[in-house]
Design an enzyme around this catalytic site. Structure first.
Site, PDB file in Angstrom:
ATOM      1  N   ILE A 162     121.296  31.352  57.128  1.00 23.81           N
ATOM      2  CA  ILE A 162     122.082  32.547  56.855  1.00 23.81           C
ATOM      3  C   ILE A 162     121.317  33.836  57.178  1.00 23.81           C
ATOM      4  CG2 ILE A 162     121.495  32.848  54.423  1.00 23.81           C
ATOM      5  CD1 ILE A 162     124.552  33.254  53.943  1.00 23.81           C
ATOM      6  N   TYR A 163     119.983  33.767  57.247  1.00 25.65           N
ATOM      7  CA  TYR A 163     119.197  34.960  57.558  1.00 25.65           C
ATOM      8  C   TYR A 163     119.490  35.405  58.983  1.00 25.65           C
ATOM      9  CZ  TYR A 163     116.176  33.634  53.548  1.00 25.65           C
ATOM     10  OH  TYR A 163     115.682  33.286  52.315  1.00 25.65           O
ATOM     11  N   ALA A 164     120.004  36.608  59.119  1.00 24.59           N
ATOM     12  CA  ALA A 164     120.344  37.190  60.430  1.00 24.59           C
ATOM     13  C   ALA A 164     121.233  36.248  61.234  1.00 24.59           C
ATOM     14  CB  ALA A 164     119.094  37.570  61.201  1.00 24.59           C
TER      15      ALA A 164
END
Length: 108
Positions: free
Chosen positions: A56-58
């Site tokens: 989900i990060y970036a």
């Protein structure tokens, strides 16, 4: 670097490099990729071999940055953790698909 035993044969560094915020917020931002790859490579070169990221990060781009940064290091000396998006946990078949996508982005 201090390590903790996960099992008799598997040890994890007690300190890790988190990648939240690298490569963008909730969307990918490629404008500072070199800076982030350089930072991850520098951390590894100084013995910080536990890398923490998430799909989900970036929007997965943080995993791609980790994948780029680790390519010149011995993979078996790195401990990479990633996390599945909450949106994929309870969807039939999505956990395995998410894992394969993360492995692809991590180039591992």
């Amino acid at each position: 670097m201090e390590f903790k035993n996960l099992t008799e044969r598997v040890k994890i560094p007690v300190l890790g490099l988190g990648t939240f915020g690298m490569g963008g917020g909730m969307r990918a931002n490629h404008s500072q990729d070199k800076k982030y790859v350089d930072a991850i490579e520098y951390a590894i070169s100084k013995g910080l071999t536990h890398l923490d990221t998430a799909e989900i990060y970036a929007a997965g781009h943080a995993e791609e940055l980790v994948g780029e940064a680790i390519k010149n290091f011995e993979r078996e000396k790195l401990f990479i953790t990633t996390k599945i998006s909450p949106h994929h946990i309870f969807t039939n078949g999505q956990i395995v698909k998410s894992c394969h996508s993360s492995l692809r982005r991590l180039n591992t």
